[in-house]
Design a protein around this motif. Structure first.
Motif, short mmCIF file in Angstrom:
data_model
loop_
_atom_site.label_atom_id
_atom_site.label_comp_id
_atom_site.label_asym_id
_atom_site.label_seq_id
_atom_site.Cartn_x
_atom_site.Cartn_y
_atom_site.Cartn_z
N GLN A 11 0.86 4.36 -2.55
CA GLN A 11 0.70 5.81 -1.98
C GLN A 11 1.78 6.84 -2.55
N ALA A 32 -13.75 -3.58 4.24
CA ALA A 32 -12.73 -3.30 5.37
C ALA A 32 -12.84 -4.40 6.42
N ARG A 85 -4.86 -7.65 5.84
CA ARG A 85 -6.07 -7.35 5.63
C ARG A 85 -6.51 -5.81 5.53
N THR A 86 -7.44 -5.39 4.56
CA THR A 86 -7.49 -4.10 4.45
C THR A 86 -8.14 -3.65 5.64
N THR A 87 -7.63 -2.32 5.95
CA THR A 87 -8.79 -1.41 7.11
C THR A 87 -9.70 -0.52 6.61
N ARG A 88 -9.87 -0.24 5.46
CA ARG A 88 -10.59 0.89 4.83
C ARG A 88 -11.26 -0.17 3.46
N ALA A 89 -12.28 0.47 2.81
CA ALA A 89 -12.78 -0.12 1.48
C ALA A 89 -13.08 1.29 0.80
N THR A 102 -8.51 5.28 -0.73
CA THR A 102 -9.06 6.36 -0.20
C THR A 102 -8.34 7.76 -0.25
N VAL A 114 0.76 -1.25 -0.07
CA VAL A 114 0.02 0.09 0.07
C VAL A 114 0.78 1.20 0.06
N MET A 165 -6.38 -5.55 -3.33
CA MET A 165 -6.46 -5.39 -2.02
C MET A 165 -5.73 -3.88 -1.80
N THR A 182 -8.07 -1.23 -2.91
CA THR A 182 -9.28 -1.03 -1.79
C THR A 182 -8.63 -0.14 -0.82
N GLU A 183 -7.57 -0.39 -0.20
CA GLU A 183 -6.92 0.53 0.97
C GLU A 183 -6.59 1.81 0.47
#
Length: 256
Positions: free
Chosen positions: A83, A127, A192-196, A110, A79, A103, A106-107
Motif C-alpha cells: 500500500q 475474502a 487471511r484476506t478480509t477483502r477480495a 482494493t 499488505v 494474497m 487480493t487485499e
C-alpha cells in the motif's frame, strides 16, 4: 427569450461535473486512461529482484515499474508495504503478484488507484477464505516437502528450490536465486484476506503448467472463479523469470 440565470448557472455546474466524471472516473478512482504504473510484489523464497527480467521489459515499453520489498513477516505487514508503494503512484496502476503475494494483491488491490490485477502462478483467495484448506483439496505439490524451519523462520532447501521452485531455469541461475532467497515468518502463513479485490477489479492470471509449488489445477480453479483473462505458460513456478516475455505481455494487456 428570457433566460433564468439561476437555472442556467446550475446547469453549467452539473454539466461541468458530468464532464469531470466522464473523463476522470468517480472521485478517488482511476479514469478510463491506460495505466502507466506497474507495481510488482514477490512471494516466498524470493525478493523484489525476481521481477528484474519483467521490469526491464516494462521500462523499455515506457512503463513506470516498481517492485515491492515484501517483508514476509505477517500478512498485514506485507499488505502495508504494498500500500505504501501504491500511494506513491501518480495515476492508474496495475498491481501484480507472484505466488504467495497473490494474497497481498487480493487485499491491497482494493486501493482506489489500482485499475487491474495480475496473478502470476499466485494464490487468489476469497475474502476470509482459508487458503491452506482450499489447497488441500488438490494434490500436494512437491515443493511443500522442501520447506524447513529454523524456529519460526522458514525457507526452501537447496534441492527443493532447484528442482521444485526453479526447475526450468539454468542451474547456475537457480543457485544464485537460492542464495538470495528471503526467509519468511511462520506467522505469515496464518493470515487471511478480509477483502477480495478480484471481485470488483479486472483480473488476469498466468497459470504455470509445470508448477511444482502451487498445483496447476488449483491455479486454474482460482483463475476461473475470479473470471480472469487467463494464459497458460509451460513453465515452473518462476515463469516471471523463465518466460518474462509472456508475463510482460499479460501485464501490458492488463494496463489497457
Amino acid at each position: 427569450m428570457t433566460i433564468n440565470r439561476r437555472n442556467f448557472s446550475a446547469a453549467l455546474v452539473v454539466g461541468a461535473a458530468a464532464s469531470l466524471i466522464s473523463t476522470r472516473g468517480v472521485a478517488g478512482t482511476p479514469g478510463s486512461g491506460k495505466a502507466r504504473n506497474i507495481v510488482l510484489v514477490h512471494g516466498l523464497f524470493a525478493d523484489g529482484s525476481c521481477w528484474s527480467e519483467v521490469i526491464s521489459r516494462l521500462q523499455a515499453a515506457g512503463f513506470n515499474a516498481t517492485a515491492v520489498q515484501n517483508p514476509l513477516t505477517t500478512l498485514p505487514d506485507a499488505v502495508a508495504s504494498a500500500q505504501r508503494v501504491l500511494e506513491r503512484q501518480d495515476g492508474p496502476t496495475v498491481l501484480v503478484g507472484h505466488s504467495f503475494s497473490g494474497m497481498i494483491v487480493t487485499e491491497a488491490g482494493t486501493h482506489p488507484g489500482v485499475s487491474a490485477l495480475v496473478y502470476v502462478a499466485a494464490r487468489a483467495p476469497d475474502a476470509g477464505e482459508d487458503y491452506t484448506a482450499l489447497a488441500r483439496t488438490y494434490p500436494t505439490p512437491p515443493a511443500s516437502a522442501g520447506i524447513v524451519f529454523d524456529g519460526d523462520e522458514g525457507r526452501l532447501t537447496e534441492e527443493a528450490f532447484l528442482r521444485d521452485f526453479a526447475g526450468d531455469l539454468p542451474k547456475a541461475k537457480a543457485r544464485v536465486l537460492y542464495a538470495v532467497q528471503e526467509p519468511f515468518q511462520k506467522a505469515l502463513l496464518a493470515g487471511r484476506t478480509t477483502r477480495a479485490a478480484w471481485r470488483t477489479k479486472p483480473s488476469f492470471y498466468a497459470v504455470s503448467t509445470e508448477d511444482r509449488t502451487i498445483n496447476p489445477d488449483l491455479q486454474r480453479f482460482m483463475a476461473k472463479r475470479m473470471g480472469a483473462k487467463t494464459i497458460e505458460v509451460k513453465a515452473s513456478h518462476l515463469s516471471l523469470i523463465s518466460h518474462p516475455d509472456e508475463i510482460t505481455q499479460l501485464i501490458i494487456k492488463a494496463a489497457g
